[in-house]
Design a protein around this motif. Structure first.
Motif, PDB file in Angstrom:
ATOM      1  N   ARG A 136      -0.375  74.006  66.806  1.00 28.75           N
ATOM      2  CA  ARG A 136      -0.922  73.266  65.668  1.00 28.75           C
ATOM      3  C   ARG A 136       0.261  72.706  64.884  1.00 28.75           C
ATOM      4  NH1 ARG A 136      -3.074  77.760  66.579  1.00 28.75           N
ATOM      5  NH2 ARG A 136      -2.068  78.906  64.908  1.00 28.75           N
ATOM      6  N   THR A 138       1.694  70.865  61.693  1.00 28.11           N
ATOM      7  CA  THR A 138       1.347  70.575  60.290  1.00 28.11           C
ATOM      8  C   THR A 138       2.147  69.379  59.806  1.00 28.11           C
ATOM      9  OG1 THR A 138       0.851  72.889  59.898  1.00 28.11           O
ATOM     10  CG2 THR A 138       1.230  71.527  57.949  1.00 28.11           C
ATOM     11  N   ARG A 140       2.716  66.722  56.458  1.00 33.81           N
ATOM     12  CA  ARG A 140       2.489  66.610  55.010  1.00 33.81           C
ATOM     13  C   ARG A 140       2.963  65.245  54.526  1.00 33.81           C
ATOM     14  NH1 ARG A 140       3.097  71.451  52.053  1.00 33.81           N
ATOM     15  NH2 ARG A 140       2.995  70.090  50.222  1.00 33.81           N
ATOM     16  N   SER A 141       2.278  64.749  53.507  1.00 33.89           N
ATOM     17  CA  SER A 141       2.726  63.530  52.828  1.00 33.89           C
ATOM     18  C   SER A 141       2.289  63.662  51.373  1.00 33.89           C
ATOM     19  CB  SER A 141       2.087  62.282  53.459  1.00 33.89           C
ATOM     20  OG  SER A 141       0.719  62.235  53.132  1.00 33.89           O
ATOM     21  N   ARG A 143       0.058  62.174  50.153  1.00 30.25           N
ATOM     22  CA  ARG A 143      -1.411  62.031  50.168  1.00 30.25           C
ATOM     23  C   ARG A 143      -2.103  63.359  50.475  1.00 30.25           C
ATOM     24  NH1 ARG A 143      -2.431  59.534  54.576  1.00 30.25           N
ATOM     25  NH2 ARG A 143      -0.313  59.455  55.376  1.00 30.25           N
ATOM     26  N   GLY A 144      -1.346  64.346  50.971  1.00 30.13           N
ATOM     27  CA  GLY A 144      -1.941  65.646  51.316  1.00 30.13           C
ATOM     28  C   GLY A 144      -1.378  66.161  52.622  1.00 30.13           C
ATOM     29  N   GLY A 145      -2.134  67.083  53.250  1.00 28.44           N
ATOM     30  CA  GLY A 145      -1.652  67.670  54.506  1.00 28.44           C
ATOM     31  C   GLY A 145      -2.739  67.615  55.560  1.00 28.44           C
ATOM     32  N   ARG A 146      -2.335  67.688  56.823  1.00 27.51           N
ATOM     33  CA  ARG A 146      -3.308  67.765  57.904  1.00 27.51           C
ATOM     34  C   ARG A 146      -2.662  68.472  59.078  1.00 27.51           C
ATOM     35  NH1 ARG A 146      -3.095  63.058  61.694  1.00 27.51           N
ATOM     36  NH2 ARG A 146      -1.133  62.010  61.242  1.00 27.51           N
ATOM     37  N   VAL A 147      -3.517  68.894  60.014  1.00 26.66           N
ATOM     38  CA  VAL A 147      -3.018  69.619  61.185  1.00 26.66           C
ATOM     39  C   VAL A 147      -3.520  68.902  62.432  1.00 26.66           C
ATOM     40  CG1 VAL A 147      -3.090  71.817  62.431  1.00 26.66           C
ATOM     41  CG2 VAL A 147      -3.029  71.811  59.940  1.00 26.66           C
ATOM     42  N   GLU A 148      -2.608  68.653  63.363  1.00 33.79           N
ATOM     43  CA  GLU A 148      -2.973  68.034  64.649  1.00 33.79           C
ATOM     44  C   GLU A 148      -2.674  69.029  65.756  1.00 33.79           C
ATOM     45  OE1 GLU A 148      -3.594  64.814  66.084  1.00 33.79           O
ATOM     46  OE2 GLU A 148      -4.040  63.834  64.172  1.00 33.79           O
ATOM     47  N   GLU A 163       2.131  59.618  60.770  1.00 32.71           N
ATOM     48  CA  GLU A 163       2.163  58.391  59.945  1.00 32.71           C
ATOM     49  C   GLU A 163       3.559  58.248  59.347  1.00 32.71           C
ATOM     50  OE1 GLU A 163      -0.411  56.347  59.598  1.00 32.71           O
ATOM     51  OE2 GLU A 163      -1.997  57.586  60.479  1.00 32.71           O
ATOM     52  N   GLU A 166       4.700  60.645  56.619  1.00 31.16           N
ATOM     53  CA  GLU A 166       4.465  62.076  56.837  1.00 31.16           C
ATOM     54  C   GLU A 166       5.726  62.790  57.338  1.00 31.16           C
ATOM     55  OE1 GLU A 166      -0.224  62.666  57.901  1.00 31.16           O
ATOM     56  OE2 GLU A 166       1.042  61.859  59.489  1.00 31.16           O
TER      57      GLU A 166
END
Ligand SMILES: Cc1cc2nc3c(=O)[nH]c(=O)nc-3n(C[C@H](O)[C@H](O)[C@H](O)COP(=O)(O)OP(=O)(O)OC[C@H]3O[C@@H](n4cnc5c(N)ncnc54)[C@H](O)[C@@H]3O)c2cc1C
Length: 283
Positions: A136, A138, A140-141, A143-148, A163, A166
């Motif tokens: 996974r 992680t 971050r930017s 704008r927030g965080g996400r996990v791919e 992006e 990020e």
């Protein structure tokens, strides 16, 4: 050649690094980690970022935790640290082996796992290991965080789902088939050169009901799992018939698309060798 002029930022917190990147991302600003891929690209003027955000001083990005069989590795963990770490060797020897194939000692001492994953060279050993573990990732930017998941992250040659604004902060994964047999093989003209083709695989530990895992790298435009082959790999597998092997690996190479006949032959050979290293005969 020399790089085109750029501004240099050296934030010491993740928040500041994200702010710095957000300010310059639209104009092509870039993150600088170990610089082992980016600096040569700057020197050849293949990229001309107006700003570099050096993340080497951001302590949060070098945090690492081990909760056997889970790992969490901060983005600026170097490949050299992974190759040398007794904790990694004990918990997942395949990852130590993968790291020790990366370039030369000077490159491993600066190059980071985050940089390796974001640069996304199809031959990158660390990226292949992350796909094998379905790590996974992680991101971050401001704008927030996400996990791919690593399986979806690599989108093509030197291309990923990240992006521009990020920062890859962390890789989390569980050791696949912990305690089972494994193999890691690659062909490179000289040790330390990029792999022309490689394969990594794991077999379940004795008694475990799960299937094995396998990945090929340096063969197509990105590292990829071999799901047909995986169906043949159980804890008790000691032999795979040549016909079944060729059919499974052929299907898996067809599914990824862009595999030349030369890479197909070399890649198939590396998969068979990795199986051999794990104690499975292909005949
Ligand atoms: C001679 C030589 C031989 C090599 N051999 C191998 C090899 O055999 N196998 C192999 O896998 N690699 C090899 N490499 C590449 C090396 O492993 C690099 O270190 C790695 O690809 C990039 O890591 P880095 O930390 O140096 O990233 P950098 O060069 O600093 O950055 C690379 C790219 O990733 C981006 N980036 C870096 N970190 C982040 C982050 N955390 N978040 C967002 N973006 C980020 C940068 O903006 C840049 O676009 C070799 C390099 C050289 C020069």
């Amino acid at each position: 050649m020399k790089p085109s002029p750029f501004l240099y930022r050296a934030p010491t917190t993740l928040k500041r690094a994200l702010d710095d990147l957000a300010e310059c991302a639209e104009e092509g600003g870039k993150v600088l980690a170990g610089g082992q891929s980016l600096i040569p690209m700057l020197n050849y003027r293949l990229v001309r970022p107006p700003v570099l955000v050096d993340i080497g001083n951001v302590a949060e990005l070098s945090e690492r935790t081990f909760n056997d069989p889970s790992f969490s590795l901060g983005a600026t963990t170097t490949t050299g640290w992974i190759a040398r770490s007794p904790a990694v060797r004990d918990a997942w020897p395949l990852l130590s082996a993968a790291a020790s194939w990366v370039g030369h000692v000077q490159i491993r001492s600066r190059g980071t796992i985050g940089g390796s994953v974001v640069h996304a060279d199809p031959s990158a050993e660390i990226a292949a290991a992350m796909v094998l573990a379905d790590a996974r990732i992680t991101l971050r930017s401001v704008r927030g965080g996400r996990v791919e998941n690593a399986g979806d992250f690599f989108t093509g040659y030197l291309s990923t789902a990240i992006e521009e604004d990020e920062i890859l902060t962390r890789l989390d994964f569980e050791v696949p088939n912990a305690g089972g047999r494994w193999g890691f093989e690659e062909f490179a003209p000289r040790h330390g050169d990029f792999a022309e083709a490689g394969a990594a695989l794991t077999l379940p530990a004795e008694g475990a009901q799960e299937r094995g895992r396998a990945v090929a790298f340096g063969v197509a435009d990105r590292p990829f799992r071999l799901p047909s082959l995986e169906t043949l790999l159980t804890a008790s597998t000691e032999r795979v018939a040549r016909g079944a092997f060729d059919e499974a690996v052929g299907n898996d190479f067809d599914a990824i698309g862009t595999v030349t006949s030369e890479k197909r032959a070399m890649g198939g050979h590396m998969v068979a060798r990795a199986l051999g290293a794990a104690g499975v005969v292909v005949d």
